[in-house]
Design a protein around this motif. Sequence first.
Motif, PDB file in Angstrom:
ATOM      1  N   ALA A  62     -18.030  37.986 -40.670  1.00  0.00           N
ATOM      2  CA  ALA A  62     -16.845  38.310 -41.107  1.00  0.00           C
ATOM      3  C   ALA A  62     -16.544  37.658 -42.453  1.00  0.00           C
ATOM      4  O   ALA A  62     -16.745  36.739 -42.699  1.00  0.00           O
ATOM      5  CB  ALA A  62     -15.807  37.898 -40.012  1.00  0.00           C
ATOM      6  N   PRO A  63     -15.765  38.768 -43.178  1.00  0.00           N
ATOM      7  CA  PRO A  63     -15.587  38.481 -44.726  1.00  0.00           C
ATOM      8  C   PRO A  63     -14.499  37.001 -44.748  1.00  0.00           C
ATOM      9  O   PRO A  63     -13.758  37.035 -43.902  1.00  0.00           O
ATOM     10  CB  PRO A  63     -15.050  39.533 -45.165  1.00  0.00           C
ATOM     11  CG  PRO A  63     -14.525  40.561 -44.053  1.00  0.00           C
ATOM     12  CD  PRO A  63     -15.609  40.153 -42.836  1.00  0.00           C
ATOM     13  N   VAL A  64     -14.723  36.281 -45.613  1.00  0.00           N
ATOM     14  CA  VAL A  64     -13.703  35.180 -45.820  1.00  0.00           C
ATOM     15  C   VAL A  64     -12.946  35.791 -47.142  1.00  0.00           C
ATOM     16  O   VAL A  64     -13.174  36.523 -47.921  1.00  0.00           O
ATOM     17  CB  VAL A  64     -14.213  34.067 -46.180  1.00  0.00           C
ATOM     18  CG1 VAL A  64     -15.081  33.636 -44.958  1.00  0.00           C
ATOM     19  CG2 VAL A  64     -15.179  34.115 -47.436  1.00  0.00           C
ATOM     20  N   GLY A  87     -13.837  39.126 -55.221  1.00  0.00           N
ATOM     21  CA  GLY A  87     -12.965  38.657 -56.272  1.00  0.00           C
ATOM     22  C   GLY A  87     -12.106  37.719 -55.334  1.00  0.00           C
ATOM     23  O   GLY A  87     -11.012  37.334 -55.967  1.00  0.00           O
ATOM     24  N   VAL A  88     -12.610  37.083 -54.247  1.00  0.00           N
ATOM     25  CA  VAL A  88     -11.512  36.212 -53.509  1.00  0.00           C
ATOM     26  C   VAL A  88     -11.559  34.772 -54.367  1.00  0.00           C
ATOM     27  O   VAL A  88     -12.126  34.249 -55.249  1.00  0.00           O
ATOM     28  CB  VAL A  88     -12.373  35.854 -52.230  1.00  0.00           C
ATOM     29  CG1 VAL A  88     -12.656  36.898 -51.467  1.00  0.00           C
ATOM     30  CG2 VAL A  88     -13.508  34.696 -52.485  1.00  0.00           C
ATOM     31  N   PRO A  89     -10.351  33.986 -54.291  1.00  0.00           N
ATOM     32  CA  PRO A  89      -9.998  32.695 -54.881  1.00  0.00           C
ATOM     33  C   PRO A  89     -11.072  31.892 -54.712  1.00  0.00           C
ATOM     34  O   PRO A  89     -11.459  31.719 -53.173  1.00  0.00           O
ATOM     35  CB  PRO A  89      -8.466  32.474 -54.434  1.00  0.00           C
ATOM     36  CG  PRO A  89      -8.626  32.960 -53.320  1.00  0.00           C
ATOM     37  CD  PRO A  89      -9.105  34.485 -53.300  1.00  0.00           C
ATOM     38  N   ALA A  90     -11.653  31.313 -55.411  1.00  0.00           N
ATOM     39  CA  ALA A  90     -12.708  30.050 -55.317  1.00  0.00           C
ATOM     40  C   ALA A  90     -12.516  28.907 -56.032  1.00  0.00           C
ATOM     41  O   ALA A  90     -12.319  29.009 -57.707  1.00  0.00           O
ATOM     42  CB  ALA A  90     -14.152  30.720 -55.408  1.00  0.00           C
ATOM     43  N   VAL A 109     -11.205  31.059 -44.585  1.00  0.00           N
ATOM     44  CA  VAL A 109     -11.519  30.324 -45.738  1.00  0.00           C
ATOM     45  C   VAL A 109     -13.136  29.718 -45.356  1.00  0.00           C
ATOM     46  O   VAL A 109     -13.291  29.171 -44.360  1.00  0.00           O
ATOM     47  CB  VAL A 109     -10.793  29.170 -46.024  1.00  0.00           C
ATOM     48  CG1 VAL A 109     -11.170  28.616 -47.031  1.00  0.00           C
ATOM     49  CG2 VAL A 109      -9.310  29.753 -46.016  1.00  0.00           C
ATOM     50  N   LEU A 110     -13.962  29.789 -46.262  1.00  0.00           N
ATOM     51  CA  LEU A 110     -15.125  29.094 -46.353  1.00  0.00           C
ATOM     52  C   LEU A 110     -15.136  27.909 -47.050  1.00  0.00           C
ATOM     53  O   LEU A 110     -14.692  27.839 -48.105  1.00  0.00           O
ATOM     54  CB  LEU A 110     -16.338  30.053 -46.976  1.00  0.00           C
ATOM     55  CG  LEU A 110     -17.733  29.443 -47.013  1.00  0.00           C
ATOM     56  CD1 LEU A 110     -18.193  29.114 -45.739  1.00  0.00           C
ATOM     57  CD2 LEU A 110     -18.784  30.235 -47.914  1.00  0.00           C
ATOM     58  N   LEU A 163     -13.480  28.607 -41.473  1.00  0.00           N
ATOM     59  CA  LEU A 163     -12.098  28.276 -40.768  1.00  0.00           C
ATOM     60  C   LEU A 163     -11.554  29.818 -40.529  1.00  0.00           C
ATOM     61  O   LEU A 163     -11.153  30.457 -41.716  1.00  0.00           O
ATOM     62  CB  LEU A 163     -11.027  27.445 -41.621  1.00  0.00           C
ATOM     63  CG  LEU A 163     -11.798  26.064 -42.074  1.00  0.00           C
ATOM     64  CD1 LEU A 163     -10.649  25.019 -42.535  1.00  0.00           C
ATOM     65  CD2 LEU A 163     -12.168  25.496 -40.712  1.00  0.00           C
ATOM     66  N   ARG A 164     -10.739  30.067 -39.548  1.00  0.00           N
ATOM     67  CA  ARG A 164      -9.908  31.279 -39.548  1.00  0.00           C
ATOM     68  C   ARG A 164      -8.628  30.961 -38.982  1.00  0.00           C
ATOM     69  O   ARG A 164      -8.082  29.815 -38.433  1.00  0.00           O
ATOM     70  CB  ARG A 164     -10.662  32.147 -38.503  1.00  0.00           C
ATOM     71  CG  ARG A 164     -10.753  31.660 -37.115  1.00  0.00           C
ATOM     72  CD  ARG A 164     -10.989  32.675 -35.874  1.00  0.00           C
ATOM     73  NE  ARG A 164     -11.313  31.965 -34.546  1.00  0.00           N
ATOM     74  CZ  ARG A 164     -10.144  31.501 -33.930  1.00  0.00           C
ATOM     75  NH1 ARG A 164      -8.998  31.891 -34.464  1.00  0.00           N
ATOM     76  NH2 ARG A 164     -10.478  31.219 -32.494  1.00  0.00           N
ATOM     77  N   SER A 165      -7.687  31.850 -39.147  1.00  0.00           N
ATOM     78  CA  SER A 165      -6.217  31.571 -38.712  1.00  0.00           C
ATOM     79  C   SER A 165      -6.420  31.622 -37.268  1.00  0.00           C
ATOM     80  O   SER A 165      -6.771  32.669 -36.480  1.00  0.00           O
ATOM     81  CB  SER A 165      -5.428  32.813 -39.315  1.00  0.00           C
ATOM     82  OG  SER A 165      -4.225  32.658 -38.727  1.00  0.00           O
TER      83      SER A 165
END
Length: 355
Positions: free
Chosen positions: A92-94, A123-126, A155-156, A187-189
Amino acid sequence: MKPPTPSRATAPSAGPVPLGASPAAAVVCGIGAWVPPRVVTNAELARRLDTSDDWIRTRTGIRRRHVVAPGVSTGDLALQAGRRALESAGGAPVEAVVLATTTPDRPCPATAPEVASRLGLGGVPAFDVAAVCTGFVYALATASGLIAAGLARRVLVIGADAFSTIVDPHDRTTTAIFGDGAGAVVLRSGDPAEPGALGPFDLGSDGGLADLITVEAGGSRQRSTGRTAPAPDHYFRMDGKSVFRQAVLRMTESAQRVLDRAGLRIDEVDRFVGHQANARLLDAVAARLGLLPEHVVRHIDRVGNTAAASVPLALADAAHRGVVRPGHRVLLTAFGGGLTWGSAVLRWPDCRPVL
């Protein structure tokens, strides 16, 4: 097995948590690990340094370590571990990547954005987190905050270091200790009561003792002098005896604080995953906490001290071997330069590592 390629499309933003809503917990749903294939045994080190297999084993508990090949960087290690963690989580995408490291590919920019790009995450924040060997615990807390704030639903988190690139190859006290590798979790919500939920955390630092663990050259302090730094200043150095005393004290205190916050007794801890810096350090912290030896996860003998990768590598290995099983209450504790320290607790989920 080749993991599925994540979509290059940017995942939709989770949006802020509505006013008055309960923050979501960060839940571990995937874990992966990677060490480079090159193995350096104690016997190999003994052939070129003033040391022996017995000297290394009795003082550190280390039998071998993995080191990067020429041209392989921390980002390459992080990429491999990240791919495996994403596969473990079902692909699943993070929505964010947090990379803990002390050996970034370059001083500028951070290594995490390039790792995210190579993983196809758009373009995810990293961003990078620098807390030396405590880095992974700091990164877990940071990622948990992103999820609690509603800024990301997945979040990865990666801990990766190539310490063989910054230790003096002629110094037996550091070359024998450190190895290279990377570990990662997704980690997932989720709900604070479900298996895999992280928390509470305990974090701390003492910059007054920064000189106990340091690389003197390469930063603005040295560069602003306009003087060329001597060669030894480019290598990692630490005051071993002082660091050992501080590590035992800080890890023990931090672990006890986080247990108190969680309302847990030490006899309710099934597994202790401490920073794999030294076998004697793990024994000392476990003894002070009152943990039984069989509850202590050990991975240092096969990989050495892998700095920010230490905790996730040990956790992934333990879960792979069945030492950490679903339902186990796990205590994580680490200590590093800064000085920094941190701890967290979780109940291990039904999560299959990919190594």
